[in-house]
Design an enzyme around this catalytic site. Structure first.
Site, PDB file in Angstrom:
ATOM      1  N   GLY A  10       0.834  -1.195   0.000  1.00 45.65           N
ATOM      2  CA  GLY A  10       0.000   0.000   0.000  1.00 45.65           C
ATOM      3  C   GLY A  10       0.864   1.238   0.000  1.00 45.65           C
ATOM      4  N   PHE A  13       2.152   5.410   5.180  1.00 49.11           N
ATOM      5  CA  PHE A  13       1.252   5.720   6.297  1.00 49.11           C
ATOM      6  C   PHE A  13      -0.025   4.874   6.267  1.00 49.11           C
ATOM      7  CE2 PHE A  13       3.512   9.602   4.982  1.00 49.11           C
ATOM      8  CZ  PHE A  13       4.351   9.737   6.086  1.00 49.11           C
ATOM      9  N   GLY A  15      -0.009   1.720   7.452  1.00 48.11           N
ATOM     10  CA  GLY A  15       0.077   0.738   8.530  1.00 48.11           C
ATOM     11  C   GLY A  15       0.670  -0.593   8.112  1.00 48.11           C
ATOM     12  N   LYS A  16       1.510  -0.587   7.083  1.00 47.12           N
ATOM     13  CA  LYS A  16       2.099  -1.834   6.596  1.00 47.12           C
ATOM     14  C   LYS A  16       3.028  -2.465   7.627  1.00 47.12           C
ATOM     15  CE  LYS A  16       3.897   0.232   3.086  1.00 47.12           C
ATOM     16  NZ  LYS A  16       3.399   1.590   3.461  1.00 47.12           N
ATOM     17  N   ASP A  90      10.531  -6.316   5.816  1.00 42.48           N
ATOM     18  CA  ASP A  90       9.830  -5.039   5.711  1.00 42.48           C
ATOM     19  C   ASP A  90      10.493  -4.140   4.661  1.00 42.48           C
ATOM     20  OD1 ASP A  90       7.825  -3.245   6.339  1.00 42.48           O
ATOM     21  OD2 ASP A  90       8.851  -2.406   8.081  1.00 42.48           O
ATOM     22  N   GLU A  91       9.736  -3.186   4.145  1.00 41.32           N
ATOM     23  CA  GLU A  91      10.222  -2.168   3.195  1.00 41.32           C
ATOM     24  C   GLU A  91      10.921  -2.792   1.990  1.00 41.32           C
ATOM     25  OE1 GLU A  91       9.129   0.657   3.615  1.00 41.32           O
ATOM     26  OE2 GLU A  91       8.974   1.146   5.743  1.00 41.32           O
ATOM     27  N   VAL A  92      10.246  -3.777   1.379  1.00 38.56           N
ATOM     28  CA  VAL A  92      10.889  -4.515   0.286  1.00 38.56           C
ATOM     29  C   VAL A  92      11.154  -3.652  -0.946  1.00 38.56           C
ATOM     30  CG1 VAL A  92      10.028  -6.778   0.984  1.00 38.56           C
ATOM     31  CG2 VAL A  92       8.636  -5.343  -0.524  1.00 38.56           C
ATOM     32  N   GLN A  93      10.475  -2.505  -1.069  1.00 36.36           N
ATOM     33  CA  GLN A  93      10.706  -1.658  -2.254  1.00 36.36           C
ATOM     34  C   GLN A  93      12.144  -1.181  -2.357  1.00 36.36           C
ATOM     35  OE1 GLN A  93       8.838  -0.647   0.349  1.00 36.36           O
ATOM     36  NE2 GLN A  93       9.721   1.290   1.057  1.00 36.36           N
ATOM     37  N   CYS A 152      -6.310  10.063   3.437  1.00 30.08           N
ATOM     38  CA  CYS A 152      -5.834  11.157   2.600  1.00 30.08           C
ATOM     39  C   CYS A 152      -5.628  12.432   3.409  1.00 30.08           C
ATOM     40  CB  CYS A 152      -6.824  11.411   1.471  1.00 30.08           C
ATOM     41  SG  CYS A 152      -6.355  12.778   0.378  1.00 30.08           S
TER      42      CYS A 152
END
Length: 204
Positions: A10, A13, A15-16, A90-93, A152
């Protein structure tokens, strides 16, 4: 039998990391399988050796910068316990070149074939709305996908996009609320529409 892959994705912010920590806690409390928790070495926004939510909830994690780091961490834990482990990342991008050496999705596939369950969390798209290659590949490979939305900052509606508040056009730049905010499709498109119109005008 190949183990399952779960991806939590997603915008910022959404909540991943919180969702990942909840899943880690559930596995630890169940006591069914040992866990290995990993994070990109380059992501030192909050801590060098922990995954942490934007509101400060943290869990220890090993930083990785290559396939070697990944296989070493999982191999050590598996040897210690004598069986498969549940790998959380976490934060695989951020696990793409030049910040990660090797093909992360291929390494994940190898872990799954070896019987290690894998759960990943991260951004699906960058601030331009374009998918991160590693995230897209993992989402395609996943047996289970949890797509989250944020709130948003403009409309208060569910936010599917990440908006970059600065004029810096760098695709990957570490930051938090000082640099990024969640936007709904309507609010985010409002920013992009001007660029799209410029392209139409330029084409004549």
């Amino acid at each position: 039998m190949i183990a399952p892959l779960t991806v939590v994705a997603g915008p910022m912010f959404a909540g991943k990391t919180s969702a990942l920590i909840r899943r880690i806690t559930a596995v630890l409390e169940a006591g069914v399988m040992p866990v290995v928790i990993l994070k990109p070495a380059m992501d030192n926004r909050y801590a060098d050796a922990a995954i942490m939510t934007h509101d400060g909830v943290a869990h220890p994690a090993l930083p990785i910068a290559s396939e070697h780091d990944l296989f070493a961490a999982v191999g050590e834990a598996s040897a210690r316990t004598g069986g498969p482990v549940h790998v959380f990342v976490d934060e695989v991008q951020f696990l793409e070149a030049p910040h990660f050496h090797g093909a992360f999705h291929e390494a994940v596939h190898a872990l799954l074939v070896a019987g290690h369950e894998v759960t990943c969390g991260g951004l699906d798209c960058d601030w331009r709305g374009m998918p991160f290659d590693v995230s897209a590949r993992l989402l395609a490979m996943a047996d289970h996908v949890e797509k989250l939305t944020a709130r948003c900052a403009v409309t208060g509606l569910p936010a599917q996009k990440t908006y970059k508040k600065s004029a810096d056009a760098t695709r990957i730049a570490l930051g938090a609320a000082d640099t990024y905010e969640p936007r709904s499709n309507a609010a985010w498109q409002g920013v992009e529409r001007g660029r799209a119109e410029s392209l139409k005008v330029g084409r004549g």
